[in-house]
Design a protein around this motif. Structure first.
Motif, short mmCIF file in Angstrom:
data_model
loop_
_atom_site.label_atom_id
_atom_site.label_comp_id
_atom_site.label_asym_id
_atom_site.label_seq_id
_atom_site.Cartn_x
_atom_site.Cartn_y
_atom_site.Cartn_z
N GLU A 62 -18.39 -32.40 -13.60
CA GLU A 62 -17.87 -31.35 -13.34
C GLU A 62 -18.64 -30.29 -14.16
N ALA A 63 -19.28 -30.25 -15.06
CA ALA A 63 -19.91 -29.47 -15.95
C ALA A 63 -21.16 -29.13 -15.01
N ILE A 64 -21.80 -30.08 -14.44
CA ILE A 64 -23.03 -30.08 -13.66
C ILE A 64 -22.72 -29.28 -12.30
N CYS A 65 -21.45 -29.70 -11.84
CA CYS A 65 -21.33 -28.86 -10.39
C CYS A 65 -20.89 -27.42 -10.75
N GLN A 66 -20.42 -26.97 -11.79
CA GLN A 66 -19.96 -25.79 -12.13
C GLN A 66 -21.23 -25.05 -12.37
N ASP A 67 -22.31 -25.45 -13.01
CA ASP A 67 -23.70 -24.89 -13.05
C ASP A 67 -24.35 -24.67 -11.73
N ILE A 68 -24.08 -25.76 -10.86
CA ILE A 68 -24.81 -25.60 -9.63
C ILE A 68 -24.24 -24.48 -8.81
N LEU A 88 -13.54 -16.18 -5.98
CA LEU A 88 -13.38 -17.73 -5.70
C LEU A 88 -13.86 -18.44 -6.88
N PRO A 89 -12.88 -18.85 -7.83
CA PRO A 89 -13.06 -19.78 -8.91
C PRO A 89 -13.52 -21.32 -8.41
N PHE A 90 -14.16 -22.05 -9.11
CA PHE A 90 -14.53 -23.36 -8.77
C PHE A 90 -13.50 -24.45 -9.39
N VAL A 91 -13.15 -25.35 -8.36
CA VAL A 91 -12.24 -26.50 -8.84
C VAL A 91 -12.62 -27.59 -8.05
N GLY A 92 -12.91 -28.74 -8.63
CA GLY A 92 -13.19 -29.93 -8.24
C GLY A 92 -12.16 -30.74 -7.61
N GLU A 93 -12.14 -31.31 -6.59
CA GLU A 93 -11.09 -32.22 -5.72
C GLU A 93 -11.86 -33.19 -4.94
N MET A 94 -11.29 -34.49 -5.28
CA MET A 94 -11.97 -35.76 -4.62
C MET A 94 -11.82 -35.42 -3.01
N LEU A 96 -12.70 -22.07 -4.55
CA LEU A 96 -13.52 -23.07 -3.73
C LEU A 96 -13.70 -24.29 -4.36
N TYR A 97 -13.12 -25.22 -3.41
CA TYR A 97 -13.08 -26.75 -4.14
C TYR A 97 -14.35 -27.28 -3.71
N TYR A 98 -14.71 -28.49 -4.25
CA TYR A 98 -15.94 -29.16 -4.24
C TYR A 98 -15.69 -30.66 -4.64
N GLN A 99 -16.28 -31.43 -4.04
CA GLN A 99 -16.38 -32.69 -4.38
C GLN A 99 -17.69 -33.10 -5.31
N PRO A 100 -17.40 -33.55 -6.44
CA PRO A 100 -18.77 -33.56 -7.51
C PRO A 100 -19.83 -34.46 -6.89
#
Length: 452
Positions: free
Chosen positions: A23-29, A51-57, A69-73
């Motif tokens: 999660e921390a790495i993806c937030q930095d990316i 758009l804040p960032f939120v992880g979602e599988m 903005l959702y992302y799959q880590p």
């Protein structure tokens, strides 16, 4: 601790730690991508902050609902390994979907998508990818394949802004086989669209979300036009899309009704009639009501006005026909015309070619059925205004409410303001703004507006 003095590894705790690290790495990316986009396109500042960032599988690799903005880590980290440009591009891709309201597809009365989802998703991806390619920025550059270039030459219509709506209709008319559609999806798809269809379209949250993106998009257009160099080389594609999306959509019927007149007509006004006082007077005095219904009623109805049709070579006959059809449909409504109407329909290029007087809706229908364009020269607006002035001096109008000039906008305007309301209805499909005299109303339509 085990008997041998060593610590046992807790697999659940270890998985949680790996997830937190990812999660921390993806937030930095994504933060790095946001910074790169901002440095290259500062007019995106409000959009990037929205758009804040939120992880979602369940997302592959990123997607948005217009709020997050959702992302799959794991997938995002794999994409980052292929190059920062790819992350920048998919971020910008999803952001543009929000800016142009692609994430809010039209719905039917039951809340279901009113579009073919497969065609709509692909059309939105094609529109966005074409915009990004048009920016010519290194931070989002991705070489276009031969398949992509050929697809764009087939789908994009020359001289028209390639909005998602226009591309959607184009795809429907092409009737491409499924294997070709799959090929196009591989070329143009970048993000996940599943979140677009999850929220109820009529909820207050969704309405506010759309309004927020409308505000952001309007601000973007202002900043791009004020600081044009910020758009980078080739930013015209994005600027055209912004103008197309920000252009107010007009209901021509409502526009035409603004030319109606408030007039007293002999008609019983039952809205102001009070039955209680009426019955009380009849019972008390026998045949003397205390109040009677008013015999007149004020209603807004079309009376005298002029329609001028630009018959220069640049004005297409089929567009004129649609314009007259829509005008006829408004005039023929039961509550939108007087017992007597008086409409002059002029055809004019650089001179008056014809003048037909319409006294009722049936005459207008007959005129439409035999309508032919007369003229074909250059466009000069002055002769029409001079002719109307002659009609006014000859007292041909009871009260001229206004003049509607149907044109493409390229002509010579009169220098003097006329003593009646004037509107220029421009048929433009390239969405370029047109300067008109300050005393005239400007209405920009295209064939879709008239059809609606």
């Amino acid at each position: 601790m085990s008997d041998s003095g060593t610590f046992k590894v807790n697999p659940i705790h270890d998985a949680q730690q790996r997830a937190l690290a990812a999660e921390a790495i993806c937030q930095d990316i994504l933060t790095g991508a946001r910074n790169q986009l901002y440095l290259n396109m500062r007019f995106l500042d409000s959009a990037l902050a929205a758009l804040p960032f939120v992880g979602e599988m369940g997302i592959h690799p990123v997607g948005t609902d217009g709020n997050v903005l959702y992302y799959q880590p794991e997938e995002l980290m794999e994409l980052f390994k292929k190059g920062t440009e790819k992350v920048n591009r998919v971020y910008l891709h999803s952001l543009l979907h929000c800016i142009f309201l692609h994430v809010f597809p039209e719905r039917d009365s039951e809340g279901n998508p009113a579009v073919d989802v497969q065609y709509w998703n692909l059309a939105c991806d094609i529109a966005v990818e074409n915009m990004i390619d048009g920016l010519y920025l290194k931070c989002v550059h991705q070489p276009a394949s031969m398949v992509k270039r050929q697809a764009l030459s087939l789908i994009l219509e020359e001289g028209k802004v390639p909005t998602a709506q226009r591309i959607y209709r184009r795809l429907q008319t092409l009737h491409l086989p499924e294997n070709k559609m799959q090929e196009l999806r591989r070329e143009f798809s970048q993000d996940d669209h599943s979140k677009w269809y999850e929220n109820h379209p009529n909820s207050p949250q969704m309405s506010q979300r759309k309004k927020n993106w409308d505000d952001i998009r309007n601000r973007m257009q202002t900043e791009m036009e004020t600081f044009s160099k910020e758009a980078g080389q080739g930013g015209e594609t994005l600027a055209d899309q912004l103008r197309a999306q920000n252009r107010n959509r007009y209901d021509y019927r409502e526009f035409l009704r603004k030319f109606s007149v408030l007039k007293e007509e002999m008609k019983v006004d039952m809205d102001t009639f009070d039955y209680i006082f009426y019955n009380y007077g009849m019972n008390l005095y026998g045949n003397m009501p205390l109040i009677e219904p008013l015999e007149t009623k004020e209603e807004r109805k079309v009376e005298d006005f002029v329609i001028v049709i630009d018959t220069s070579m640049s004005c297409k006959g089929e567009l004129v026909q649609k314009f007259l059809e829509e005008t006829y449909s408004v005039l023929s409504e039961s509550e939108s015309y007087f017992r007597r109407i008086h409409v002059h329909i002029l055809q004019c290029d650089e001179k008056i070619q014809s003048d037909v007087v319409i006294e009722n809706a049936m005459q207008l229908k007959e005129y439409m059925s035999h309508f032919t364009v007369k003229g074909g020269g250059g466009t000069d607006f002055r002769p029409a205004f001079a002719y109307v002035e002659q009609l006014m001096r000859a007292k041909k109008f009871t009260k001229l409410r206004g003049l509607i000039y149907f044109t493409d906008g390229y002509g010579i305007y009169p220098a003097k303001m006329p003593p009646y309301e004037t509107a220029f209805v421009f048929m433009k499909e390239d969405y370029q703004d047109i300067d008109v005299p300050p005393w005239a109303i400007k209405l920009i339509l295209d064939s879709e507006d008239l059809e609606k």
